[in-house]
Design an enzyme around this catalytic site. Structure first.
Site, PDB file in Angstrom:
ATOM      1  N   HIS A  19       1.002  -9.442   0.656  1.00 27.26           N
ATOM      2  CA  HIS A  19      -0.189  -9.252   1.496  1.00 27.26           C
ATOM      3  C   HIS A  19      -0.582 -10.534   2.220  1.00 27.26           C
ATOM      4  O   HIS A  19      -1.171 -10.482   3.295  1.00 27.26           O
ATOM      5  CB  HIS A  19      -1.332  -8.675   0.654  1.00 27.26           C
ATOM      6  CG  HIS A  19      -1.019  -7.270   0.198  1.00 27.26           C
ATOM      7  ND1 HIS A  19      -1.541  -6.702  -0.938  1.00 27.26           N
ATOM      8  CD2 HIS A  19      -0.196  -6.316   0.742  1.00 27.26           C
ATOM      9  CE1 HIS A  19      -1.067  -5.463  -1.070  1.00 27.26           C
ATOM     10  NE2 HIS A  19      -0.247  -5.220  -0.067  1.00 27.26           N
ATOM     11  N   HIS A  42       5.935   2.982   3.232  1.00 32.72           N
ATOM     12  CA  HIS A  42       5.620   3.298   1.830  1.00 32.72           C
ATOM     13  C   HIS A  42       4.195   2.783   1.603  1.00 32.72           C
ATOM     14  O   HIS A  42       3.996   1.675   1.101  1.00 32.72           O
ATOM     15  CB  HIS A  42       6.605   2.602   0.884  1.00 32.72           C
ATOM     16  CG  HIS A  42       8.028   3.047   1.045  1.00 32.72           C
ATOM     17  ND1 HIS A  42       8.789   2.733   2.143  1.00 32.72           N
ATOM     18  CD2 HIS A  42       8.814   3.807   0.238  1.00 32.72           C
ATOM     19  CE1 HIS A  42       9.993   3.273   2.011  1.00 32.72           C
ATOM     20  NE2 HIS A  42      10.032   3.930   0.860  1.00 32.72           N
ATOM     21  N   SER A 116      -1.869  -2.175   1.485  1.00 29.75           N
ATOM     22  CA  SER A 116      -1.442  -2.647   2.802  1.00 29.75           C
ATOM     23  C   SER A 116      -2.128  -1.903   3.964  1.00 29.75           C
ATOM     24  O   SER A 116      -2.474  -2.545   4.968  1.00 29.75           O
ATOM     25  CB  SER A 116       0.081  -2.577   2.922  1.00 29.75           C
ATOM     26  OG  SER A 116       0.582  -1.329   2.477  1.00 29.75           O
ATOM     27  N   GLU A 134       3.591   8.256   3.079  1.00 27.15           N
ATOM     28  CA  GLU A 134       3.460   8.194   1.617  1.00 27.15           C
ATOM     29  C   GLU A 134       3.949   9.515   1.047  1.00 27.15           C
ATOM     30  O   GLU A 134       3.459  10.572   1.406  1.00 27.15           O
ATOM     31  CB  GLU A 134       2.004   7.898   1.226  1.00 27.15           C
ATOM     32  CG  GLU A 134       1.712   7.995  -0.262  1.00 27.15           C
ATOM     33  CD  GLU A 134       2.648   7.170  -1.164  1.00 27.15           C
ATOM     34  OE1 GLU A 134       2.863   5.977  -0.900  1.00 27.15           O
ATOM     35  OE2 GLU A 134       3.201   7.759  -2.138  1.00 27.15           O
ATOM     36  N   GLY A 159       9.392   7.980   4.095  1.00 28.38           N
ATOM     37  CA  GLY A 159       9.243   6.939   5.113  1.00 28.38           C
ATOM     38  C   GLY A 159      10.563   6.385   5.612  1.00 28.38           C
ATOM     39  O   GLY A 159      10.656   5.902   6.742  1.00 28.38           O
ATOM     40  N   ASP A 179       7.971  -1.150   2.026  1.00 27.86           N
ATOM     41  CA  ASP A 179       7.594  -1.628   0.694  1.00 27.86           C
ATOM     42  C   ASP A 179       7.881  -0.549  -0.351  1.00 27.86           C
ATOM     43  O   ASP A 179       6.968  -0.002  -0.970  1.00 27.86           O
ATOM     44  CB  ASP A 179       6.078  -1.978   0.746  1.00 27.86           C
ATOM     45  CG  ASP A 179       5.552  -2.496  -0.562  1.00 27.86           C
ATOM     46  OD1 ASP A 179       6.351  -3.010  -1.366  1.00 27.86           O
ATOM     47  OD2 ASP A 179       4.328  -2.409  -0.773  1.00 27.86           O
TER      48      ASP A 179
HETATM   49  C1  LIG Z   1       5.004  -0.404  -3.740  1.00 30.51           C
HETATM   50  S1  LIG Z   1       4.114   1.044  -3.383  1.00 30.51           S
HETATM   51  C2  LIG Z   1       3.369   0.736  -1.827  1.00 30.51           C
HETATM   52  C3  LIG Z   1       2.253  -0.249  -1.837  1.00 30.51           C
HETATM   53  C4  LIG Z   1       1.631  -0.504  -0.505  1.00 30.51           C
HETATM   54  N1  LIG Z   1       2.624  -0.718   0.547  1.00 30.51           N
HETATM   55  C5  LIG Z   1       0.722  -1.710  -0.568  1.00 30.51           C
HETATM   56  O1  LIG Z   1       1.180  -2.828  -0.261  1.00 30.51           O
HETATM   57  O2  LIG Z   1      -0.449  -1.551  -0.897  1.00 30.51           O
HETATM   58  C6  LIG Z   1       5.384   2.178  -2.945  1.00 30.51           C
HETATM   59  C7  LIG Z   1       4.860   3.539  -2.556  1.00 30.51           C
HETATM   60  O3  LIG Z   1       5.918   4.274  -1.958  1.00 30.51           O
HETATM   61  C8  LIG Z   1       5.793   5.640  -2.323  1.00 30.51           C
HETATM   62  N2  LIG Z   1       7.130   6.203  -2.075  1.00 30.51           N
HETATM   63  C9  LIG Z   1       8.226   6.217  -2.863  1.00 30.51           C
HETATM   64  N3  LIG Z   1       9.300   6.702  -2.203  1.00 30.51           N
HETATM   65  C10 LIG Z   1       8.871   6.981  -0.940  1.00 30.51           C
HETATM   66  C11 LIG Z   1       9.521   7.453   0.237  1.00 30.51           C
HETATM   67  N4  LIG Z   1      10.827   7.743   0.236  1.00 30.51           N
HETATM   68  N5  LIG Z   1       8.775   7.585   1.368  1.00 30.51           N
HETATM   69  C12 LIG Z   1       7.453   7.293   1.379  1.00 30.51           C
HETATM   70  N6  LIG Z   1       6.781   6.839   0.287  1.00 30.51           N
HETATM   71  C13 LIG Z   1       7.483   6.678  -0.844  1.00 30.51           C
HETATM   72  C14 LIG Z   1       5.331   5.590  -3.749  1.00 30.51           C
HETATM   73  O4  LIG Z   1       4.690   6.805  -4.085  1.00 30.51           O
HETATM   74  C15 LIG Z   1       4.378   4.392  -3.719  1.00 30.51           C
HETATM   75  O5  LIG Z   1       3.066   4.803  -3.462  1.00 30.51           O
END
Ligand SMILES: C[S@@+](CC[C@H](N)C(=O)[O-])C[C@H]1O[C@@H](n2cnc3c(N)ncnc32)[C@H](O)[C@@H]1O
Length: 295
Positions: A19, A42, A116, A134, A159, A179
């Site tokens: 971040h 993500h 994020s 998401e 994503g 991410d």
């Molecule tokens: C590390 S977290 C994201 C945190 C966020 N980017 C932040 O910095 O606050 C990863 C997220 O990706 C989601 N996720 C997992 N596989 C995914 C995909 N193929 N496409 C979209 N989201 C996905 C998960 O449910 C999770 O909420």
């Protein structure tokens, strides 16, 4: 069904690195008077209750944002990031009342951590747009409840697959945060394939990729595989705060691989990484790495 929930990890050392970099890149993007699209492949839930059961399980934020929260000696870029998190912790305005502002020297209690999308929203201007992917249905619902408006779309889809439909944006200016949770080992390969395709479609885009420093060959090889995509310019930063546990598992640190980084980012990170190592270290050999290929 995916098991990963970011609430368990919100505000940890990896979020601090990710971040802080995101904040610096957003400042650079918004310094120019030209609209851009922010794409979060993500996105997570957008914000997290640090006193909630999930965040309290291992209370990872205590070794992350909490270590920086009240320090008087923060270098400017770290202070800017901490101030964003502090603004996120201000109480909501009562109906009809003006929004509270963060007064100089004021430190609200640390109760919430912005994801994020919230960090991006604090920077975006009326002409900019956001696309938030998401996959987890309940996190996607939380996002949709808090993020709306003409220029924002919350997309409850994959994503990796969805990115190609969003680039190049019009006008051709964009920032992509990728991410993944890396819950599935196939994510490492998808990151490379998705970015390979993305730089072909939209070579001038700015891409921020986060990856975990864990005991897996796929994680260790990821930076080299991204360099092999031969983007015009890249920057790789890694923060190691701990050693693997006795079984060889655990998150020792994390890295960001940035394609087309702002030209100011290397100097900014070179100035703050020693401080982050000092503050976030969990063992005596904590360290950082910065490497770059300028455009
Ligand atoms: C590390 S977290 C994201 C945190 C966020 N980017 C932040 O910095 O606050 C990863 C997220 O990706 C989601 N996720 C997992 N596989 C995914 C995909 N193929 N496409 C979209 N989201 C996905 C998960 O449910 C999770 O909420």
């Amino acid at each position: 069904m995916l098991a990963y929930r970011h609430a368990f990890h919100a505000g940890n050392h990896a979020d601090v690195l990710k971040h802080l970099v995101l904040d610096q890149v957003l400042r650079y993007m918004t310094a120019k008077d030209k609209p851009f699209r922010y794409i979060d492949t993500h996105a997570g839930a957008g914000g997290y209750l640090l006193k909630g059961a999930q965040a309290q399980k291992k209370a990872e934020y205590r070794e992350g944002i909490n270590r920086l929260w009240s320090r008087p000696d923060l270098p400017e870029p770290v202070a800017q990031y901490v101030e964003l998190v502090q603004r996120f912790n201000l109480p909501e305005a009562a109906p009809g009342e003006p929004a509270p502002v963060l007064e100089k020297g004021m430190t609200p209690p640390l109760a919430l951590y912005p994801g994020s999308p919230s960090i991006a929203r604090m920077h975006l201007r009326p002409g900019d747009s956001m696309r938030l992917f998401e996959l987890h249905p309940s996190d996607a619902r939380t996002l949709a409840a808090h993020f709306g408006g003409r220029h924002v779309q919350v997309i409850n889809e994959d994503g990796f697959a969805g990115l190609k439909g969003q680039i190049p944006p019009s006008p051709r200016r964009g920032l992509v945060l990728m991410d993944p949770s890396y819950e599935l080992v196939g994510d490492y390969g998808k990151v490379v394939a998705t970015l390979r395709d993305a730089v072909t479609r939209f070579a001038e885009g700015v891409y921020l990729l986060w990856y975990p420093q864990v005991n897996r060959i796929e994680a260790a090889q990821l930076p080299k595989r991204l360099m092999a995509l031969s983007p015009k310019g890249w920057l790789h930063v890694r923060l190691t705060v701990n050693k693997p546990d006795a079984q060889g598992f655990g998150l020792s640190g994390s890295g960001m691989f940035i394609i087309n980084p702002p030209f100011t980012l290397h100097a900014t990170l070179a100035a703050v990484m020693p401080y982050l190592v000092e503050q976030l270290a969990q063992y005596e050999d904590a360290s950082f790495l910065i490497e770059e290929q300028p455009a």
